[in-house]
Design a protein around this motif. Sequence first.
Motif, PDB file in Angstrom:
ATOM      1  N   UNK A 167     -10.826 -18.066 -21.740  1.00 25.57           N
ATOM      2  CA  UNK A 167     -10.138 -19.027 -22.603  1.00 25.57           C
ATOM      3  C   UNK A 167      -9.222 -18.280 -23.560  1.00 25.57           C
ATOM      4  N   UNK A 168      -8.286 -19.010 -24.132  1.00 25.63           N
ATOM      5  CA  UNK A 168      -7.446 -18.452 -25.174  1.00 25.63           C
ATOM      6  C   UNK A 168      -8.201 -18.438 -26.483  1.00 25.63           C
ATOM      7  N   UNK A 169      -7.743 -17.609 -27.412  1.00 22.99           N
ATOM      8  CA  UNK A 169      -8.424 -17.543 -28.711  1.00 22.99           C
ATOM      9  C   UNK A 169      -7.744 -18.410 -29.762  1.00 22.99           C
ATOM     10  N   UNK A 170      -6.793 -19.250 -29.343  1.00 21.60           N
ATOM     11  CA  UNK A 170      -6.080 -20.122 -30.269  1.00 21.60           C
ATOM     12  C   UNK A 170      -4.798 -19.504 -30.782  1.00 21.60           C
ATOM     13  N   UNK A 171      -4.576 -18.256 -30.486  1.00 22.48           N
ATOM     14  CA  UNK A 171      -3.348 -17.574 -30.908  1.00 22.48           C
ATOM     15  C   UNK A 171      -2.790 -16.817 -29.713  1.00 22.48           C
ATOM     16  N   UNK A 172      -2.757 -15.503 -29.784  1.00 21.61           N
ATOM     17  CA  UNK A 172      -2.137 -14.712 -28.728  1.00 21.61           C
ATOM     18  C   UNK A 172      -3.114 -13.767 -28.043  1.00 21.61           C
ATOM     19  N   UNK A 173      -4.389 -14.139 -28.008  1.00 25.95           N
ATOM     20  CA  UNK A 173      -5.402 -13.315 -27.364  1.00 25.95           C
ATOM     21  C   UNK A 173      -6.215 -14.116 -26.371  1.00 25.95           C
ATOM     22  N   UNK A 233      -6.124  -9.193 -15.929  1.00 27.28           N
ATOM     23  CA  UNK A 233      -4.712  -9.185 -15.549  1.00 27.28           C
ATOM     24  C   UNK A 233      -4.142 -10.537 -15.930  1.00 27.28           C
ATOM     25  N   UNK A 234      -2.870 -10.571 -16.297  1.00 23.75           N
ATOM     26  CA  UNK A 234      -2.254 -11.828 -16.724  1.00 23.75           C
ATOM     27  C   UNK A 234      -0.809 -11.883 -16.264  1.00 23.75           C
ATOM     28  N   UNK A 277      -0.891 -11.454 -25.813  1.00 27.92           N
ATOM     29  CA  UNK A 277       0.073 -12.259 -25.079  1.00 27.92           C
ATOM     30  C   UNK A 277       1.222 -12.704 -25.970  1.00 27.92           C
ATOM     31  N   UNK A 278       2.402 -12.828 -25.374  1.00 29.38           N
ATOM     32  CA  UNK A 278       3.530 -13.421 -26.087  1.00 29.38           C
ATOM     33  C   UNK A 278       3.425 -14.942 -25.934  1.00 29.38           C
ATOM     34  N   UNK A 279       4.065 -15.713 -26.808  1.00 28.74           N
ATOM     35  CA  UNK A 279       3.948 -17.171 -26.724  1.00 28.74           C
ATOM     36  C   UNK A 279       4.372 -17.704 -25.351  1.00 28.74           C
ATOM     37  N   UNK A 280       3.621 -18.686 -24.869  1.00 25.95           N
ATOM     38  CA  UNK A 280       3.903 -19.304 -23.580  1.00 25.95           C
ATOM     39  C   UNK A 280       2.623 -19.522 -22.794  1.00 25.95           C
ATOM     40  N   UNK A 281       2.781 -20.057 -21.567  1.00 31.14           N
ATOM     41  CA  UNK A 281       1.628 -20.336 -20.706  1.00 31.14           C
ATOM     42  C   UNK A 281       1.403 -19.133 -19.789  1.00 31.14           C
ATOM     43  N   UNK A 282       0.161 -18.633 -19.791  1.00 31.42           N
ATOM     44  CA  UNK A 282      -0.225 -17.461 -19.026  1.00 31.42           C
ATOM     45  C   UNK A 282      -1.324 -17.822 -18.040  1.00 31.42           C
ATOM     46  N   UNK A 283      -1.286 -17.185 -16.880  1.00 34.21           N
ATOM     47  CA  UNK A 283      -2.378 -17.269 -15.894  1.00 34.21           C
ATOM     48  C   UNK A 283      -3.175 -15.978 -16.043  1.00 34.21           C
ATOM     49  N   UNK A 284      -4.422 -16.096 -16.533  1.00 37.26           N
ATOM     50  CA  UNK A 284      -5.254 -14.932 -16.834  1.00 37.26           C
ATOM     51  C   UNK A 284      -6.397 -14.871 -15.822  1.00 37.26           C
ATOM     52  N   UNK A 323      -3.891 -20.107 -19.945  1.00 40.13           N
ATOM     53  CA  UNK A 323      -4.045 -19.918 -21.376  1.00 40.13           C
ATOM     54  C   UNK A 323      -2.700 -20.157 -22.040  1.00 40.13           C
ATOM     55  N   UNK A 324      -2.694 -20.997 -23.071  1.00 44.08           N
ATOM     56  CA  UNK A 324      -1.483 -21.247 -23.841  1.00 44.08           C
ATOM     57  C   UNK A 324      -1.505 -20.332 -25.059  1.00 44.08           C
ATOM     58  N   UNK A 325      -0.629 -19.334 -25.052  1.00 42.29           N
ATOM     59  CA  UNK A 325      -0.569 -18.401 -26.183  1.00 42.29           C
ATOM     60  C   UNK A 325       0.407 -18.947 -27.218  1.00 42.29           C
ATOM     61  N   UNK A 326       0.008 -18.822 -28.469  1.00 36.76           N
ATOM     62  CA  UNK A 326       0.820 -19.308 -29.579  1.00 36.76           C
ATOM     63  C   UNK A 326       0.977 -18.189 -30.606  1.00 36.76           C
ATOM     64  N   UNK A 327       1.962 -18.342 -31.451  1.00 41.06           N
ATOM     65  CA  UNK A 327       2.138 -17.405 -32.547  1.00 41.06           C
ATOM     66  C   UNK A 327       0.979 -17.617 -33.508  1.00 41.06           C
ATOM     67  N   UNK A 328       0.376 -16.536 -33.936  1.00 41.11           N
ATOM     68  CA  UNK A 328      -0.751 -16.630 -34.858  1.00 41.11           C
ATOM     69  C   UNK A 328      -0.296 -17.281 -36.161  1.00 41.11           C
ATOM     70  N   UNK A 329      -1.124 -18.186 -36.663  1.00 40.98           N
ATOM     71  CA  UNK A 329      -0.810 -18.903 -37.895  1.00 40.98           C
ATOM     72  C   UNK A 329      -1.516 -18.248 -39.075  1.00 40.98           C
TER      73      UNK A 329
END
Length: 181
Positions: free
Chosen positions: A37-43, A65-66, A95-102, A118-124
Amino acid sequence: MTRTWKALAALLAGLALTLLAAVPAAAHTGKLKLTVAGDGADGVTVQAVYADGHRLDRLVRLTLTATGPDGQRIGPLQLEPAAEGQGFYATGPLLSPGRWRVTVTAPAPHAGEASAQVQARVAQSPPVPAPVAVTEPAPRAAGVDGGSTWWWPLGLAVLVLAATAVAVPMLVTRRRRPEAG
């Protein structure tokens, strides 16, 4: 019971406990179930458990791998265990922002593989709290203790009474001698 029998019984009990402690480790020789799963940001975070649902009890070297937007590729990267507990792994910012296949894989003897979008987002950053006005505390009435130390003497007295209730019968009773027979 003689000392020899007591020693033998203790030895057998120790052997049984040692064997029982080794059984769970030997029981988990199969595949791993991986949850990515994504961590809510870019991990990315990964939870690894045995296929039978038991918690992972040893370190397993997971590889990530992603593939991201515009065909970007990351990996293979070896994941390190996270501080959240056994069986949890985290990448940190990756990860950079965007949709990733991990895809995460585990090597033999605990083979396993899992993939996720996983949807990566800029950390808030958390919002800055509003300043709080500092006020003077209200004066206390004379002789009023605002602390919570009043119960210590009571607790100590209860503890002493309990210890006395246990110790006195032990000291008063006499040891009975076995009858010769």
